[in-house]
Design a protein around this motif. Structure first.
Motif, PDB file in Angstrom:
ATOM      1  N   TRP A 260       0.823  -8.711 -23.118  1.00 17.48           N
ATOM      2  CA  TRP A 260       2.076  -9.236 -23.667  1.00 17.48           C
ATOM      3  C   TRP A 260       2.623  -8.365 -24.798  1.00 17.48           C
ATOM      4  O   TRP A 260       3.836  -8.137 -24.880  1.00 17.48           O
ATOM      5  N   HIS A 261       1.734  -7.865 -25.664  1.00 21.61           N
ATOM      6  CA  HIS A 261       2.184  -7.155 -26.861  1.00 21.61           C
ATOM      7  C   HIS A 261       2.130  -5.634 -26.731  1.00 21.61           C
ATOM      8  O   HIS A 261       2.712  -4.934 -27.577  1.00 21.61           O
ATOM      9  N   VAL A 262       1.442  -5.114 -25.711  1.00 18.05           N
ATOM     10  CA  VAL A 262       1.336  -3.663 -25.561  1.00 18.05           C
ATOM     11  C   VAL A 262       1.978  -3.188 -24.256  1.00 18.05           C
ATOM     12  O   VAL A 262       2.899  -2.363 -24.263  1.00 18.05           O
ATOM     13  N   THR A 263       1.505  -3.721 -23.130  1.00 15.59           N
ATOM     14  CA  THR A 263       1.961  -3.215 -21.830  1.00 15.59           C
ATOM     15  C   THR A 263       3.435  -3.505 -21.592  1.00 15.59           C
ATOM     16  O   THR A 263       4.216  -2.598 -21.264  1.00 15.59           O
ATOM     17  N   LEU A 264       3.830  -4.756 -21.740  1.00 15.52           N
ATOM     18  CA  LEU A 264       5.226  -5.115 -21.465  1.00 15.52           C
ATOM     19  C   LEU A 264       6.219  -4.399 -22.380  1.00 15.52           C
ATOM     20  O   LEU A 264       7.229  -3.870 -21.899  1.00 15.52           O
ATOM     21  N   PRO A 265       5.987  -4.344 -23.699  1.00 16.00           N
ATOM     22  CA  PRO A 265       6.919  -3.565 -24.543  1.00 16.00           C
ATOM     23  C   PRO A 265       6.964  -2.083 -24.175  1.00 16.00           C
ATOM     24  O   PRO A 265       8.012  -1.445 -24.299  1.00 16.00           O
ATOM     25  N   ALA A 266       5.831  -1.539 -23.701  1.00 19.23           N
ATOM     26  CA  ALA A 266       5.789  -0.117 -23.376  1.00 19.23           C
ATOM     27  C   ALA A 266       6.606   0.206 -22.125  1.00 19.23           C
ATOM     28  O   ALA A 266       7.135   1.318 -22.000  1.00 19.23           O
ATOM     29  N   ILE A 267       6.691  -0.735 -21.192  1.00 20.55           N
ATOM     30  CA  ILE A 267       7.437  -0.479 -19.949  1.00 20.55           C
ATOM     31  C   ILE A 267       8.796  -1.182 -19.959  1.00 20.55           C
ATOM     32  O   ILE A 267       9.452  -1.263 -18.928  1.00 20.55           O
ATOM     33  N   ARG A 268       9.212  -1.668 -21.115  1.00 22.46           N
ATOM     34  CA  ARG A 268      10.465  -2.413 -21.203  1.00 22.46           C
ATOM     35  C   ARG A 268      11.661  -1.571 -20.767  1.00 22.46           C
ATOM     36  O   ARG A 268      12.553  -2.058 -20.066  1.00 22.46           O
ATOM     37  N   ASN A 269      11.688  -0.302 -21.168  1.00 22.01           N
ATOM     38  CA  ASN A 269      12.822   0.554 -20.804  1.00 22.01           C
ATOM     39  C   ASN A 269      12.937   0.721 -19.293  1.00 22.01           C
ATOM     40  O   ASN A 269      14.038   0.732 -18.739  1.00 22.01           O
ATOM     41  N   VAL A 270      11.793   0.859 -18.627  1.00 21.61           N
ATOM     42  CA  VAL A 270      11.801   0.978 -17.163  1.00 21.61           C
ATOM     43  C   VAL A 270      12.328  -0.301 -16.533  1.00 21.61           C
ATOM     44  O   VAL A 270      13.129  -0.266 -15.589  1.00 21.61           O
ATOM     45  N   ILE A 271      11.899  -1.443 -17.061  1.00 23.45           N
ATOM     46  CA  ILE A 271      12.364  -2.728 -16.536  1.00 23.45           C
ATOM     47  C   ILE A 271      13.873  -2.859 -16.715  1.00 23.45           C
ATOM     48  O   ILE A 271      14.588  -3.285 -15.787  1.00 23.45           O
ATOM     49  N   ILE A 272      14.372  -2.487 -17.887  1.00 29.64           N
ATOM     50  CA  ILE A 272      15.808  -2.596 -18.159  1.00 29.64           C
ATOM     51  C   ILE A 272      16.616  -1.698 -17.228  1.00 29.64           C
ATOM     52  O   ILE A 272      17.636  -2.107 -16.666  1.00 29.64           O
ATOM     53  N   ILE A 273      16.164  -0.460 -17.035  1.00 30.75           N
ATOM     54  CA  ILE A 273      16.893   0.476 -16.176  1.00 30.75           C
ATOM     55  C   ILE A 273      16.940  -0.039 -14.736  1.00 30.75           C
ATOM     56  O   ILE A 273      17.995  -0.032 -14.087  1.00 30.75           O
ATOM     57  N   LEU A 274      15.807  -0.500 -14.225  1.00 30.67           N
ATOM     58  CA  LEU A 274      15.779  -1.015 -12.852  1.00 30.67           C
ATOM     59  C   LEU A 274      16.600  -2.291 -12.721  1.00 30.67           C
ATOM     60  O   LEU A 274      17.212  -2.538 -11.675  1.00 30.67           O
ATOM     61  N   LEU A 275      16.625  -3.095 -13.780  1.00 31.76           N
ATOM     62  CA  LEU A 275      17.441  -4.308 -13.755  1.00 31.76           C
ATOM     63  C   LEU A 275      18.927  -3.960 -13.692  1.00 31.76           C
ATOM     64  O   LEU A 275      19.685  -4.585 -12.940  1.00 31.76           O
TER      65      LEU A 275
END
Length: 302
Positions: A209-224
């Motif tokens: 929750w505090h490491v993995t998800l924030p680290a890949i947030r940019n990828v999630i936003i771009i794909l969204l």
């Protein structure tokens, strides 16, 4: 600027040669065919040709927006895509996070291979499997329900279930394949961040929750953002194969409408106008979503 560009080309000539086949593909099959959108402003006829067809301006667009079918098509297209956005888009992220937690390399690869497999099946096969599973007369699911003393469910001809069935098909077929990008992003997370989280007493869930998800947030936003840009695209083959007379009111989307008028009835100009309308809506949504992401401090697509 031109001199700098040529120097860059000369310096990185092998990289440009490597990219050349891809550039040729996009030029030939993506940009050159864009000239065809001009027929949406004509009453195009194959007999008179492109240069001799009459120009009608925005007549086809006015016809689309004033058509009694427009609201129905728009509703069905948006509803199917919103369901995919709500339920299908988060699933590859969840699967990637779960796969990342597997410690057995062999087991992880076996699971990945199994969930990737449906992506390589055509929609004809997927729909065929759906009929075998969900048919009311002899489908496996209804046979199990009947043996349990429960009433059979009409999955395939029930208009209330049609969108749900389409979403479930998309999730089963593409969710595993969608994990590839997220797994690659997770693999790039600095291991020292996990070590620091462990020292602070974080368990596996809190590390995720505090490491993995924030680290890949940019990828999630771009794909969204890219997914929002495709919100007017449903996928013709899936809907066309699943459509029947009982569900036509909830199954008819812009893609099937274009096929019916453009291919079957030969209304090439009008069907091109419908396709251009879809593309413009997608472009507006991408620009809007990208600006919104940048406003909140994200990188965005551009």
């Amino acid at each position: 600027m031109a001199g700098f560009s040529w120097k860059s080309v000369k310096k990185n000539k092998f990289l440009y040669l490597l990219a050349l086949p891809g550039l040729i593909y996009f030029i030939l099959f993506k940009y050159v065919p864009m000239w065809g959108i001009l027929i949406s402003f004509q009453n195009y006829s194959p007999y008179t040709g492109f240069w001799h067809s009459n120009w009608v301006g925005f007549e086809h667009f006015r016809r689309l927006l004033s058509s009694p079918d427009f609201l129905l098509l728009f509703r069905n297209t948006m509803a199917i895509n919103l369901l995919n956005l709500l339920f299908f888009f988060p699933l590859p992220i969840l699967l990637a996070l779960l796969l990342n937690e597997l410690r057995s390399f062999l087991y992880k690869k076996v699971v990945q291979s199994i969930i990737y497999l449906p992506h390589f099946l055509s929609w004809v096969i997927i729909v065929g499997i759906s009929f075998l599973m969900l048919s009311k007369s002899d489908g496996i699911v209804n046979m199990v329900l009947q043996s349990a003393g429960l009433a059979k469910i009409d999955f395939l001809t029930n208009a209330n279930l049609f969108w749900i069935v389409l979403t479930a098909q998309s999730m089963w077929k593409e969710a595993g394949w969608g994990t590839i990008i997220f797994l690659a992003a997770i693999a790039g997370v600095d291991p020292q961040l996990y070590e620091a989280a462990k020292i602070d007493g974080a368990g596996r869930f809190r590390q995720t929750w505090h490491v993995t998800l924030p680290a890949i947030r940019n990828v999630i936003i771009i794909l969204l953002i890219l997914r929002i840009g495709q919100i007017m695209e449903v996928g013709f083959e899936q809907v066309f194969l699943m459509m029947n007379g009982a569900v036509s009111d909830v199954a008819d989307v812009f893609d099937t409408y274009v096929f019916r008028l453009g291919v079957r009835q030969g209304q090439f100009s009008f069907s091109t106008a419908v396709g251009l309308f879809k593309s413009l809506v997608g472009l507006i949504l991408v620009i809007g979503a990208n600006r919104l992401a940048k406003r909140y401090g994200e990188e965005g697509v551009y």
